[in-house]
Design a protein around this motif. Structure first.
Motif, PDB file in Angstrom:
ATOM      1  N   SER A 105       0.832  -1.208   0.000  1.00 58.48           N
ATOM      2  CA  SER A 105       0.000   0.000   0.000  1.00 58.48           C
ATOM      3  C   SER A 105       0.864   1.254   0.000  1.00 58.48           C
ATOM      4  O   SER A 105       0.520   2.264  -0.636  1.00 58.48           O
ATOM      5  N   GLU A 106       1.993   1.212   0.697  1.00 54.37           N
ATOM      6  CA  GLU A 106       2.905   2.362   0.707  1.00 54.37           C
ATOM      7  C   GLU A 106       3.517   2.565  -0.668  1.00 54.37           C
ATOM      8  O   GLU A 106       3.663   3.696  -1.144  1.00 54.37           O
ATOM      9  N   ALA A 107       3.867   1.474  -1.338  1.00 56.78           N
ATOM     10  CA  ALA A 107       4.416   1.562  -2.689  1.00 56.78           C
ATOM     11  C   ALA A 107       3.382   2.151  -3.651  1.00 56.78           C
ATOM     12  O   ALA A 107       3.712   2.972  -4.513  1.00 56.78           O
ATOM     13  N   VAL A 108       2.130   1.760  -3.495  1.00 60.17           N
ATOM     14  CA  VAL A 108       1.052   2.286  -4.350  1.00 60.17           C
ATOM     15  C   VAL A 108       0.870   3.778  -4.106  1.00 60.17           C
ATOM     16  O   VAL A 108       0.695   4.560  -5.054  1.00 60.17           O
ATOM     17  N   ARG A 109       0.906   4.204  -2.841  1.00 62.58           N
ATOM     18  CA  ARG A 109       0.768   5.631  -2.530  1.00 62.58           C
ATOM     19  C   ARG A 109       1.866   6.442  -3.200  1.00 62.58           C
ATOM     20  O   ARG A 109       1.623   7.521  -3.744  1.00 62.58           O
TER      21      ARG A 109
END
Length: 294
Positions: free
Chosen positions: A184-188
């Motif tokens: 999710s952090e990578a997507v953000r």
């Protein structure tokens, strides 16, 4: 040689090729306030970056976090992380900047096990380096060694550089970091880059909050939360600031005039351009042009 005019593509990826003639790295001194923008603008690159402050102090931002670095301190900035830097307290901050391809820090056979986990980790966007810590002091000294090797270019200096880079990487990873990868952090991060890239590609057009949110596949409210969290501003204020930064380069061209520049960077009113420029730069666009045009 210092890069004074950052060239950034539509995704805010820096276009500068960080390498010598034969090696995939670059090492040079940077005086922050000599940049065309007066600061190092927000950007990212595939290379990992090491910085050592040699004079003054600066505020660095990596992703959404800000930190202050002073003379003798340094920072590691991981591959792909958004970052920028501003001089602090008019200190005329100077730092050594070392940008290197992750593929060059260890032999090819060790890359998958000793580099990939660190550049892919989402909990390692940066590391501060304090000379009071042995591992950090080793890295800070090695940065200076590389800088001197590059500029003196004694016989076989490339081997010295390669050895120092491996030494730097060993000191960085020997601390036993608990690496994590948060999808999710990578997507953000990717969504933020897409929105910033869309603004870079359309700043000279009419832009709405809906346009920016759509570029990041977000709702309007979530888009605003992204900008507040990562850049501490609103999407539309970022657009205004970005247009002002783009205007600086155009104003320095001898054949330009204020009205033309205002419309080229997306302002639909010369008076509003002058008003916002003066508020940001403490001088009018015309005064800036007279000061900087050669």
């Amino acid at each position: 040689m210092q890069i004074k005019d950052f060239r950034i593509d539509q995704n805010l990826k820096e276009q500068t090729e960080h390498r010598t003639v034969v090696l995939p790295f670059a090492c040079y001194q940077t005086t922050i306030n000599q940049n065309i923008h007066g600061h190092i603008p927000l950007h990212w690159h595939d290379e990992i970056q090491f910085v050592r402050i040699v004079k003054g102090e600066a505020v660095f931002q990596v992703n959404e976090e800000k930190l202050t670095l002073r003379q003798g301190e340094g920072i590691f900035i991981n591959s792909g992380c958004l970052h920028m830097a501003e001089d602090m307290n008019q200190s005329d901050c100077v730092y050594i900047c070392l940008n290197v391809s992750p593929h060059f820090v260890v032999p090819r056979e060790l890359f998958a096990t000793h580099v990939v986990p660190y550049i892919q980790a989402t909990n390692l966007p940066y590391l501060c380096m304090d000379s009071n810590q042995a591992w950090a002091n080793n890295i800070l000294d090695a940065i200076v060694n590389i800088y001197q090797s590059v500029h003196q270019q004694q016989p076989y200096y490339e081997i010295d550089v390669a050895m120092n880079l491996t030494f730097i990487w060993r000191n960085l990873i020997m601390n036993g970091f608990q690496l994590t990868y948060d999808q999710s952090e990578a997507v953000r991060s990717q969504r933020m880059k897409r929105m910033l890239g869309w603004i870079d590609n359309h700043y000279d057009e009419k832009i709405t909050l809906d346009d920016i949110a759509r570029a990041g596949h977000l709702s309007r409210s979530e888009c605003c939360r992204y900008f507040k969290r990562m850049l501490n501003t609103t999407p539309m204020n970022y657009v205004i600031d970005y247009r002002l930064q783009k205007s600086l380069h155009l104003l320095q061209q001898s054949g330009s005039n204020v009205t033309e520049v205002a419309y080229k960077v997306g302002f639909n009113s010369t008076s509003y351009f002058i008003e916002t420029f003066k508020k940001s730069m403490n001088m009018t666009p015309l005064a800036y042009k007279k000061k900087t045009t050669v």
